[in-house]
Scaffold this motif. Structure first.
Motif, short mmCIF file in Angstrom:
data_model
loop_
_atom_site.label_atom_id
_atom_site.label_comp_id
_atom_site.label_asym_id
_atom_site.label_seq_id
_atom_site.Cartn_x
_atom_site.Cartn_y
_atom_site.Cartn_z
N LEU A 457 0.83 -1.20 0.00
CA LEU A 457 0.00 0.00 0.00
C LEU A 457 0.87 1.26 0.00
CD1 LEU A 457 -2.90 1.03 0.09
CD2 LEU A 457 -2.82 0.89 2.59
N VAL A 458 1.97 1.23 0.74
CA VAL A 458 2.92 2.37 0.73
C VAL A 458 3.46 2.59 -0.68
CG1 VAL A 458 5.21 3.10 1.50
CG2 VAL A 458 3.57 2.20 3.16
N SER A 482 13.05 5.73 -4.77
CA SER A 482 13.79 4.93 -3.79
C SER A 482 12.84 4.33 -2.76
CB SER A 482 14.83 5.81 -3.10
OG SER A 482 15.49 5.09 -2.08
N LYS A 483 11.86 5.11 -2.35
CA LYS A 483 10.87 4.62 -1.38
C LYS A 483 10.07 3.46 -1.96
CE LYS A 483 6.96 6.34 1.37
NZ LYS A 483 6.14 7.54 1.67
N LEU A 488 9.16 -2.39 -2.15
CA LEU A 488 8.91 -3.60 -2.94
C LEU A 488 9.94 -4.68 -2.63
CD1 LEU A 488 7.91 -2.06 -6.39
CD2 LEU A 488 6.41 -3.11 -4.70
N GLU A 489 11.19 -4.29 -2.38
CA GLU A 489 12.21 -5.27 -2.01
C GLU A 489 11.91 -5.88 -0.64
OE1 GLU A 489 15.63 -7.64 -2.18
OE2 GLU A 489 14.50 -6.55 -3.72
N GLU A 490 11.47 -5.06 0.30
CA GLU A 490 11.07 -5.58 1.60
C GLU A 490 9.90 -6.55 1.46
OE1 GLU A 490 10.18 -2.23 4.01
OE2 GLU A 490 12.25 -1.52 4.11
N THR A 491 8.98 -6.22 0.55
CA THR A 491 7.84 -7.11 0.30
C THR A 491 8.31 -8.46 -0.21
OG1 THR A 491 6.46 -5.19 -0.23
CG2 THR A 491 5.67 -7.34 -0.96
N SER A 492 9.30 -8.44 -1.10
CA SER A 492 9.84 -9.69 -1.63
C SER A 492 10.43 -10.54 -0.51
CB SER A 492 10.89 -9.38 -2.69
OG SER A 492 11.45 -10.56 -3.20
N ASN A 493 11.16 -9.91 0.40
CA ASN A 493 11.75 -10.65 1.53
C ASN A 493 10.67 -11.22 2.43
OD1 ASN A 493 14.38 -10.10 0.69
ND2 ASN A 493 14.51 -8.21 1.88
N LEU A 494 9.63 -10.42 2.69
CA LEU A 494 8.55 -10.88 3.56
C LEU A 494 7.78 -12.03 2.92
CD1 LEU A 494 7.13 -7.50 4.94
CD2 LEU A 494 8.56 -9.15 6.12
N LEU A 495 7.61 -11.99 1.61
CA LEU A 495 6.94 -13.09 0.93
C LEU A 495 7.69 -14.40 1.11
CD1 LEU A 495 5.77 -11.37 -2.38
CD2 LEU A 495 4.28 -12.60 -0.78
N GLU A 549 -8.12 -2.27 -3.31
CA GLU A 549 -8.10 -3.69 -2.97
C GLU A 549 -7.25 -3.93 -1.72
OE1 GLU A 549 -6.69 -7.90 -5.04
OE2 GLU A 549 -6.91 -6.09 -6.26
N LEU A 550 -6.06 -3.31 -1.66
CA LEU A 550 -5.18 -3.49 -0.51
C LEU A 550 -5.79 -2.87 0.75
CD1 LEU A 550 -1.73 -2.75 -2.19
CD2 LEU A 550 -2.50 -4.96 -1.31
N GLU A 551 -6.39 -1.69 0.60
CA GLU A 551 -7.01 -1.03 1.76
C GLU A 551 -8.14 -1.87 2.33
OE1 GLU A 551 -8.13 2.71 0.18
OE2 GLU A 551 -6.17 3.66 0.52
N GLU A 552 -8.96 -2.45 1.46
CA GLU A 552 -10.07 -3.29 1.93
C GLU A 552 -9.55 -4.52 2.66
OE1 GLU A 552 -12.31 -4.17 -1.53
OE2 GLU A 552 -13.13 -2.14 -1.73
N GLN A 553 -8.54 -5.19 2.09
CA GLN A 553 -7.98 -6.37 2.73
C GLN A 553 -7.32 -6.01 4.05
OE1 GLN A 553 -5.25 -8.05 -0.09
NE2 GLN A 553 -6.85 -8.78 -1.48
#
Length: 565
Positions: A457-458, A482-483, A488-495, A549-553
């Motif tokens: 969402l960020v 950069s943000k 997105l890289e942090e998201t990949s690690n969390l996945l 979609e992300l906000e609802e979830q």
């Protein structure tokens, strides 16, 4: 060993655990930990006097101080230093029962202080003599970006190395340059140029990542050659005064063309065309007291440490005291992160124990002096260091290989020759892993899925900000890009960590695949948006759809106690 400092394996482990690539940061980290440890030891003197006759009081002090320092490790820039101090306090409190009352000051407090400060002093000395300073690391990163950008330009924007460098963002390099300027490690002109080149090289990398049709084909070879030439100049510590030759501007150009030309010209300026500053780091996280995740992390880790202490003291098996140490170095905020780290810890523990057992069988009987022992330890730690220098998904296994090997081969004030001591310490590590696993998966488990949605969402919100800018502004907006890429890289690690969660706590495979798909789509949209003069309406509509979609979830599944930053 020469100065009879207890737990030599733990002292060696502290260096391996805390040592980073940056010599300046290592020195500051060592100085900070020595100061903290010294202060804690002084504070502990009256506390020990009050609790020396009461085991319950000592246990309460151990739990409370562990909770406080672990809370600080989660909410302040101290990070790992605070957790290490918590470990030192716990270690001091356990020594009270093992050391004669008249020798607590000498064999207890002083020994604990030596255990923490001696390795830090050696780490500082080593980094002062042969460490790589911050300014060298920053220059090397700039050179890497320029060369990876040249490769990407030739390949139509496709470069795995460049994507990796962009995901790192600029914050670490800018913090390094802040220290360089504060400590006056290089002349002011050099620090001014390097600081600006951090942002400008990132801007070049963003432009080089533009899709194949956004840079004129007949200019790709020229840009690639020029980027490599500039990289060679920067590597040779020369300011690229002639970064871009004076030539007639082309009749037609694209935003990516213009961005590359402008950025290369800016590198010839004294400030390299920018004056960025790192994001300010608050002394205390904004959600330190509002988000229960910090308190839960400190509480669960402290409970695990106390449980391990009660187990090995209750059965009078001090050889497995490494169980308590494991709790301080293996716990993380979410269940997925902790279980992944525990998995790496088990793998590293088994490999390190096997190396240690082989050393006990085939090497130790032939050692005749301390020099041979030093060579043995050096070779084993070198192997472990090679593993720990890999990416985040495997690096912790290297740290654990070193710890398991050191625990099996070093004991007391000399080398170990007994398998029983080695096996006790390895069993202690496995006990600590088991206790951490049970507590973090069965009590107040923190799922990783909300952290995933929050980061996506960020990124989506930042993409919306990017679409509202003019084409030229989008190409030079380093901070927003950069943000997005860092999130997105942090998201990949969390996945990758999500699959380590227990099945009953984990999001469904369908949900995780959907989140992975959204991540890939946002990454593609970012590249498309930055390189286009006009953004089609269907692109902005799709970003808005993803946001909704992300906000609802997020609203449906949000449980305040389980939110991860």
């Amino acid at each position: 060993m020469t100065y009879r400092i207890p737990e030599p394996a733990i002292s060696c482990y502290l260096i391996i655990f805390l040592m980073k690539r940056d010599a300046v940061m290592n020195c500051l980290l060592g100085i900070g930990l020595i100061a903290l440890a010294s202060l804690v030891v002084l504070v502990m003197i009256p506390i020990i006097n009050l609790s020396i006759d009461s085991a319950a009081t000592r246990l309460a002090i151990m739990f409370f101080t562990s909770y406080v320092f672990l809370f600080f490790s989660s909410t302040t820039p101290l990070g790992e230093q605070a957790a290490i101090v918590g470990l030192i306090v716990a270690f001091i409190m356990t020594l009270v029962t093992d050391v004669p009352i008249g020798q607590i000051g000498d064999q207890g407090l002083l020994a604990a202080w030596k255990m923490a400060c001696m390795p830090m002093a050696l780490m500082i000395l080593f980094n002062l003599c042969v460490g790589t300073p911050s300014q060298v690391l920053v220059r090397n990163r700039i050179v890497e970006r320029l060369r990876a950008s040249a490769e990407a330009v030739e390949r139509g924007g496709e470069s795995a190395k460049l994507a990796e460098l962009l995901a790192e963002g600029n914050d670490e390099s800018l913090k390094q340059m802040l220290l360089v300027r504060f400590l006056h490690l290089v002349p002011r002109a050099d620090s001014l140029w390097l600081n600006g080149a951090v942002a400008t090289s990132y801007r070049i990398a963003l432009a080089a990542q533009a899709p194949g049709d956004t840079i004129l084909p007949d200019r790709r070879a020229m840009f690639a050659a020029q980027l490599r030439h500039v990289a060679d100049l920067v590597s040779a510590r020369e300011v690229p005064i002639f970064a871009f030759p004076q030539e007639t501007e082309p009749q037609t150009s694209t935003p990516a063309d213009d961005a590359l030309r402008a950025a290369l010209k800016n590198l010839a300026r004294p400030d390299a065309g920018a004056s960025p500053k790192p994001e300010p780091v608050p002394l205390l996280a904004a959600d330190a007291f509002s988000a229960p995740r910090h308190q839960l992390y400190a509480l669960k880790t402290s409970i695990a440490a106390v449980v391990c202490y009660l187990i090995y003291t209750g059965i009078d098996w001090n050889g497995i005291h490494t169980a308590m140490i494991t709790c301080y170095v293996a716990a993380l905020g979410t269940t997925g992160e902790t279980v992944r780290k525990l998995t790496l810890r088990i793998a590293g523990c088994l490999v390190g124990a096997a190396m240690g057992a082989a050393a006990l069988l085939f090497v130790m009987p032939h050692l005749t002096d301390v020099g041979g022992l030093m060579i043995l330890v050096f070779i084993a730690v070198l192997i472990a260091g090679w593993v720990s220098s890999g990416n985040e998904r495997i690096s912790y296994a290297g740290v654990q290989i070193a710890l398991a090997f050191l625990l099996t081969t070093l004991n007391g004030f000399g080398p170990s020759f007994e398998f029983s001591q080695a096996s006790d310490r390895i069993l202690g590590i496995l006990l600590g892993i088991f206790v951490i696993f049970v507590i973090f998966t069965q009590f107040w488990p923190v799922s990783i899925v909300n952290g995933l949605r929050l980061r996506l969402l960020v990124s989506a919100n930042a993409l919306v900000d990017l679409t509202r800018q003019a084409p030229d502004a989008r190409m030079v907006d380093v901070a927003t890009s950069s943000k997005i890429l860092s999130s997105l890289e942090e998201t990949s690690n969390l996945l990758s960590m999500a699959y380590f969660e227990p099945r009953r706590q984990r999001a469904s495979d369908g949900q995780l695949l959907q989140l992975a798909s959204i991540r890939g789509e946002l990454e593609g949209l970012h590249r498309h948006i930055r390189s286009q003069k006009q953004i089609p309406e269907d692109v902005t509509a799709r970003i808005d759809e993803i946001r909704r979609e992300l906000e609802e979830q997020f609203v449906i599944t949000l449980r305040p106690a389980l939110v991860t930053r």
